[in-house]
Design an enzyme around this catalytic site. Structure first.
Site, short mmCIF file in Angstrom:
data_model
loop_
_atom_site.label_atom_id
_atom_site.label_comp_id
_atom_site.label_asym_id
_atom_site.label_seq_id
_atom_site.Cartn_x
_atom_site.Cartn_y
_atom_site.Cartn_z
N CYS A 51 0.84 -1.21 0.00
CA CYS A 51 0.00 0.00 0.00
C CYS A 51 0.87 1.26 0.00
O CYS A 51 1.55 1.55 0.99
CB CYS A 51 -0.92 -0.04 1.22
SG CYS A 51 -1.72 1.52 1.60
N CYS A 54 -0.02 3.83 2.70
CA CYS A 54 0.44 3.35 4.01
C CYS A 54 1.91 3.72 4.21
O CYS A 54 2.33 4.16 5.30
CB CYS A 54 0.29 1.83 4.10
SG CYS A 54 -1.39 1.20 3.91
#
Length: 694
Positions: A51, A54
């Site tokens: 991600c 993230c």
């Protein structure tokens, strides 16, 4: 002095830790215990390894001193990969379906608040505070349904839904609230966030309202805030045009967007105008024009713009499937990394560059020209890819595999797309050591390893079967040998799992195959042992190592016939009997006795095996050989009823004449009789060569 230095280093490390968010490596259960002890809630960062947002939060937000000051003081901070360990269970429990998601949980495990998506530290703290101070979503919903929320309270409810990732419900509540607002209300900064969420398109009514009242909003919420909203409306529409191939009518708006940009005060006007040129190229399917514009304007766009532009380029160029343009994109991306400051964006652009270069070469596999496996693993970690390691030498088989397999366009396209490919010569440099590390005993084996260097899958006998299909097993947790080996090593022994592991080992001819088969057999009860699900255990490939499996098959043949069918069972039993009997001819030290052979004949007759005449004939021949009979007459008598091509003449000829060379003439005569009775040209040719017949 050394002790003082260690103390100083320890103090320095403490300062580093508490200057940023201190995410502890705790299970959720341990975090709850600590939360109870410290009388704090838990702040749980739910992330995945792939991600991008993230990583941005981890690198750019939680590393800030202000983040550490706030989160370390107020929470027990934990981060958990949602795809590993307890992550999937936590995700299911708390409804995590987007990343990053931030959960605030009390010591009893109750969800207090949820936030979804990457944001600045200021927004994050504001949203955390908002959630902790507000009523719960359930309480708000009850009041909303009963019509007891005033407009300000409904605005608070909408905001809580938005930051919690409740997109559909937030849209409903927001639409309802917007319909209640007067023109005066819409100018109130209290409702700016709602207006901002709706003013997403250049020609929308909400954006027209903002532009008509721009001077007022700039005074109330700030010039930068209004400018950001106007910029976002342009970039959102343009990004859609470059990322997706929209209907031609949509691209007719590009000249209008250009005029709006030129004639209005829009932040980052020059960058947006260049993106309109990319949109025109995308609408015209002009890959070269897109790449030329991209190459010429790397210094104009910021990191966020570059991220989308390169992702769009990757999709656009891959659709055309032209290697020249793919290579060009790779070169531009690798140059562009020097102009990017954001590490997450830079990593994404480098991936595009490396992948494009890999798939744009000549037909066949693209082998990385890197100096060591360490460099390969660094590349794998960067790209989050599996590594395809081919262990080879200078032999003819390696050359054949290179010429026939790895030069193939189809194989090259597949491996280049999904793997980082690297050759290791087992006889040069570190090759032998690396081969030993990954359990490679002979060359011409491929091992797929993950970005951490752990074995994911193995494939041997590369020229057999569908190579791409076998390689695709790397991505299947139920077929990838390395994944199954890990689960086996961790103690998983369910029969269903053991079958998968056994079949995977059999495919690579692992020496552990038979041992695992024996272990599986021991795990099963009688009902399972005769089940078709475990039928493969009785193949000689597995059962040769243990007489228990073979004896079980023979002792329960009727049950096996009922469960799996007479033809299937008899075929395997006959195969096993043939193997056992032929071992006597091949191995002078075979322990099989004449009495064992008599019991085999009795078993064949009692169970009326299919093709029993052939089996009994072979058994009688082997019994004569075991008793050291050398007379052709006896062997001919025993072989009556057998197909001539099934008579083990060559083995008998060699072994019998080794005992009594004087019988050569009578054995040659029998050989000629067999030749005369054959109909298959291949067998006839073979016998003539064997007997030196013209």
């Amino acid at each position: 002095m050394k002790k003082l230095l260690l103390v100083f280093v320890g103090l320095l490390c403490s300062v580093v830790i508490f200057a940023q968010t201190n995410f502890q490596e705790l299970s959720l259960e341990k975090a709850r215990e600590q939360a109870k002890t410290e009388n704090k809630p838990i702040f749980l960062d739910c992330y995945t390894s792939w991600c991008g947002p993230c990583k941005m939060m981890a690198n750019n937000v939680f590393t800030l001193e202000a983040a550490g000051d706030y989160f370390n003081k107020n929470f027990v901070c934990v981060k958990i990969d949602m795809e590993k360990g307890e992550g999937p269970a936590i995700g299911k429990q708390y409804g995590v379906d987007a990343y990053p998601t931030f959960l605030i949980i009390n010591a009893d495990g109750k969800l207090m608040h949820k936030l979804v998506g990457a944001m600045s530290l200021e927004e994050l703290i504001e949203n955390v505070e908002c959630g902790l101070k507000a009523s719960s979503i359930a309480e708000y919903e009850t009041l909303y349904q009963s019509g007891k929320l005033d407009k300000t309270e409904q605005m608070a409810y909408w905001k809580l839904l938005s930051i919690s990732g409740e997109v559909v419900k937030a849209q409903t509540v927001g639409d309802d609230l917007w319909g209640k607002l007067s023109e005066k209300d819409k100018l109130n900064p209290t409702y700016w966030a709602l207006l901002r969420s709706r003013a997403t398109t250049i020609e929308g009514e909400e954006m027209k309202f903002v532009c008509a009242n721009r001077e007022y909003f700039e005074k109330e919420v700030g010039k930068e805030e209004v400018g950001k909203l106007i910029y976002n409306s342009f970039i959102t529409e343009l990004n859609m045009m470059i990322v997706y191939q929209l209907p031609a009518k949509k691209y007719e708006k590009v000249p209008v967007i250009k005029d709006l940009l030129k004639n209005n005060d829009v932040p980052r006007k020059e960058a947006l105008l260049k993106i309109t040129e990319l949109a025109e190229a995308r609408g015209n399917y002009d890959e070269r024009a897109y790449l030329d514009i991209l190459d010429a304007n790397l210094d104009i766009w910021d990191d966020s713009e570059k991220r989308t532009i390169f992702e769009a380029a990757k999709l656009f160029i891959s659709l055309a499937n032209g290697k020249e343009h793919t290579r060009m994109l790779g070169d531009i991306a690798l140059r562009a990394q020097e102009t990017v400051k954001d590490e997450v964006v830079k990593e994404g652009i480098i991936k595009i560059g490396l992948t494009s270069r890999r798939v744009s070469g000549k037909d066949g596999v693209y082998w990385e020209d890197l100096a060591s496996l360490k460099e390969v693993m660094e590349r794998a970690l960067l790209e989050s890819r599996y590594v395809f390691l081919y262990f080879h030498n200078d032999g003819q088989t390696s050359k054949l595999i290179n010429e026939k397999l790895f030069s193939s366009k189809e194989v090259g396209d597949y491996l280049n797309k999904f793997f980082i490919n690297y050759k290791i010569h087992v006889g040069e440099g570190d090759g032998a050591r690396i081969a030993r590390k990954y359990g490679v005993i002979v060359p011409n084996v491929v091992v797929m390893i993950d970005k951490y260097g752990d074995v994911r899958h193995r494939v041997s006998n590369l020229m057999q079967g569908d190579f791409i299909e076998r390689m695709s097993e790397t991505f299947d947790d139920n077929k990838a040998v390395g994944e199954l080996e890990t689960r086996y090593a961790m103690g998983e022994r369910s029969p269903e799992f053991m079958v998968k592991y056994l079949m995977a080992l059999a495919k690579i001819s692992s020496p552990r195959t038979s041992l695992v088969a024996v272990e599986l057999f021991a795990l099963l009860d009688d009902e399972q042992r005769v089940s078709p699900e475990f039928w493969m255990l009785y193949h000689p490939q597995f059962s040769m190592i243990s007489s228990d499996m073979k004896n079980y098959l023979f002792s329960n043949i009727q049950e096996f016939r009922e469960k799996s069918g007479v033809e299937k069972v008899d075929e395997l039993v006959a195969y096993q009997i043939n193997s056992d009997l032929n071992q006597v001819l091949y191995n002078a030290k075979a322990r099989t006795t004449a009495e064992d052979i008599d019991r085999t004949i009795q078993f064949i007759k009692q169970n009326k095996l299919q093709n029993s005449g052939q089996l009994i004939g072979l058994a009688n021949i082997v019994k004569l050989f075991k008793n050291k009979v050398c007379s052709v007459k006896e062997y001919k008598k025993a072989s009556k009823g057998m197909k001539p091509e099934e008579i083990p003449f060559a083995d008998l000829y060699a072994n019998v004449l080794a005992m009594e060379p004087g019988r050569t003439e009578e054995w040659n005569a029998w050989g000629k009789e067999i030749v005369d009775s054959l109909s298959d040209p291949k067998y006839i040719q073979w016998y003539k060569q064997f007997l030196n017949l013209k």
